[in-house]
Design an enzyme around this catalytic site. Structure first.
Site, PDB file in Angstrom:
ATOM      1  N   HIS A 101       0.975  -1.159  -0.008  1.00  9.59           N
ATOM      2  CA  HIS A 101      -0.011  -0.006   0.033  1.00  9.59           C
ATOM      3  C   HIS A 101       1.068   1.052  -0.065  1.00  9.59           C
ATOM      4  CE1 HIS A 101      -2.082  -3.088   2.229  1.00  9.59           C
ATOM      5  NE2 HIS A 101      -3.199  -2.619   1.832  1.00  9.59           N
ATOM      6  N   ASP A 104       2.636   1.960   3.513  1.00  7.89           N
ATOM      7  CA  ASP A 104       3.431   0.798   3.937  1.00  7.89           C
ATOM      8  C   ASP A 104       4.881   1.260   3.524  1.00  7.89           C
ATOM      9  OD1 ASP A 104       1.184  -0.596   4.601  1.00  7.89           O
ATOM     10  OD2 ASP A 104       1.469  -1.559   2.484  1.00  7.89           O
ATOM     11  N   GLU A 232     -10.232  -7.200  -4.450  1.00  6.75           N
ATOM     12  CA  GLU A 232     -10.088  -8.523  -3.557  1.00  6.75           C
ATOM     13  C   GLU A 232     -11.383  -8.458  -2.792  1.00  6.75           C
ATOM     14  OE1 GLU A 232      -6.520  -8.043  -1.535  1.00  6.75           O
ATOM     15  OE2 GLU A 232      -7.227  -8.728   0.403  1.00  6.75           O
ATOM     16  N   ASP A 307     -10.148 -11.905  10.820  1.00  4.58           N
ATOM     17  CA  ASP A 307      -9.387 -12.174   9.728  1.00  4.58           C
ATOM     18  C   ASP A 307      -7.817 -12.175  10.231  1.00  4.58           C
ATOM     19  OD1 ASP A 307      -8.279 -11.934   7.102  1.00  4.58           O
ATOM     20  OD2 ASP A 307      -8.576  -9.946   6.786  1.00  4.58           O
ATOM     21  N   ASP A 309      -5.263 -13.858   9.456  1.00  4.75           N
ATOM     22  CA  ASP A 309      -3.975 -13.735   8.390  1.00  4.75           C
ATOM     23  C   ASP A 309      -2.945 -14.493   8.812  1.00  4.75           C
ATOM     24  OD1 ASP A 309      -5.335 -11.970   6.486  1.00  4.75           O
ATOM     25  OD2 ASP A 309      -4.168  -9.965   7.568  1.00  4.75           O
TER      26      ASP A 309
END
Ligand code: XUL
Ligand code: CO
Length: 439
Positions: A101, A104, A232, A307, A309
């Site tokens: 992103h 980031d 997504e 989520d 991850d």
């Protein structure tokens, strides 16, 4: 090159009998499977946010991992140290792609002009540091969910000014994606949804999101972006209702607004399970619609409803995922580990263990999916199950050439049909176990 991970060796393939924690047991990049090398089948990517950013902070406690890489967080020196660490990390694992992103890559400034300048500086730095390597960008995206300005959405915001900021971020993120040679550009609708219909105009919001995407396509193509745009899907979190609930919903949206030629799906395993689907289901729906583009490789926890991850370790799931990917003829994107270490796994060694686990899980999945296809029992059974459509009448139905009267007459003639052939689920589940565990 930097030396953050000096005490960790280059990760090589040693085979299934190796007990070396810093070796691949199954991922053998040059091994050929169904005509392509493993590294061609499996374009693995590192997620900048998790690997170089996430430090284990959660709602109840501070971070446990040090991701400062020797610099003060929030500075450009830190942003550059992350580039150095990321490249060193990818080289050691033989990973060729990374995803990001905008925020980031650099700390976001108060003034967007300064954020954009930082993005120019860091992308120059990434290009300089990856020169002569085969490390490239898989996809980029704009973070349009973290900043408070997006509290009512980005493309779906009620504020024209905020909508302009969303457009500006997408424009800049596309510029940087093209500059870094990215294969794709992702829209994950983090705040594109709602909490209550009492304050929401769903039609207006969805039309505005579609218009933002149309502008992105137009601009992207004008600056030479030839890759795919991806949606997504995710059903909830952070919003209670997210518009891109699952692949079927997102595909319908893209078709409704004429975006289906430029967009494909980026399917994330944990988002699939949050939508009460299997990972395979979401990949299959994308594949049969010609829209399987890229994958966010992770997994959730069946006992937790959010989520998480996690790095993928479930070989059953990775096998069925690779089965769909092989049937789709591969990915235009790649396999991005949108996954993070568990909070107590807080060392640099753990970062490597996590990627070795994920890469080996997908390598095993690939090996087993190819065996399943070569074995043929599953495909043959499915063919047999639908064999009545091979008859003359079956063919006419398939082509849409029958009428209700004609089929009704046939039923009246038959009086009572024979039972359709058995679904044989337990037999087929046994076939999977046989292929998975025969060695
Ligand atoms: C959030 C998520 C994102 C996207 C990119 O659940 O998966 O990180 O992958 O915005
Ligand atoms: Co993701």
């Amino acid at each position: 090159m930097s030396n953050f991970f000096d005490n960790i060796p280059e990760i090589k393939f040693e085979g299934k009998d190796s007990k070396n924690p810093f070796a691949f047991k199954y991922y053998d990049p040059k091994r050929v499977i169904m005509g392509k090398t493993m590294e061609e089948h499996l374009p693995f990517a590192m997620a900048w946010w998790h690997n170089l950013g996430a430090n284990g902070v959660d709602m109840f406690g501070r971070g446990t991992a040090d991701k400062s890489f020797g610099q003060t967080e929030g500075t450009m020196e830190h942003a550059k140290a992350k580039v150095d660490a990321g490249i060193e990390f990818m080289k050691k694992l033989g990973i060729k792609y990374y995803c990001w992103h905008d925020v980031d890559l650099v700390p976001e400034a108060d003034d967007i002009n300064e954020t954009n300048r930082r993005l120019d500086e860091i992308s120059d730095y990434i290009l300089e540091k990856t020169k002569g390597t085969d490390i490239k960008c898989l996809w980029g995206t704009a973070n349009m969910f973290g900043n408070p300005r997006f509290m009512n959405g980005a493309g779906s915001t009620n504020s024209v000014d905020v909508y302009c900021f969303a457009a500006a971020q997408v424009k800049k993120a596309l510029d940087i994606t093209v500059k870094l040679g990215g294969r794709g550009y992702v829209f994950w609708g983090g705040r594109e949804g709602y909490e209550t219909l009492l304050n929401t105009d769903v039609k207006l919001e969805q039309e505005n999101i579609a218009n933002l995407m149309k502008m992105a396509v137009k601009y992207g193509r004008s600056i030479g972006f030839t890759g795919d745009f991806y949606i997504e899907p995710k059903p909830k979190e952070p919003m209670k209702h997210q518009y891109d609930f699952d692949a079927a919903t997102a595909i319908g949206f893209l078709r409704q607004y004429g975006l289906d030629k430029d967009f494909k799906m980026n399917i994330e395993a944990n988002h699939a399970t949050l939508a009460q689907h299997t990972f395979q289901h979401e990949l299959c729906i994308s594949r049969i619609n010609g829209m399987l583009g890229s994958v966010d490789a992770n997994q959730g926890d069946p006992l937790l409803g959010w989520d998480t991850d996690e790095f993928p370790c479930n070989v059953y799931d990775s096998t069925m995922a690779m089965y769909e990917i092989l049937k789709a003829g591969g990915l235009t994107g790649g396999l991005n580990f949108d996954s993070k270490n568990r909070r107590p796994s807080n060392t640099y060694e753990d970062m490597f263990h996590a990627f070795i686990l994920g890469m080996d899980t997908f390598a095993l999945g690939l090996i087993k999916a190819a065996e399943l296809i070569e074995d043929g029992r599953i495909d043959n059974f499915i063919k047999e199950k639908y064999s009545s459509y091979e008859t003359e009448l079956g063919q006419k139905i398939r082509k849409g050439e029958t009428t209700l009267e004609e089929l009704s007459n046939k039923a009246l003639e038959l009086k009572k049909p024979e039972n359709p052939i058995s679904g044989r689920q337990e037999y087929l589940e046994g076939v999977i176990n046989n292929v998975l565990f025969r060695g």
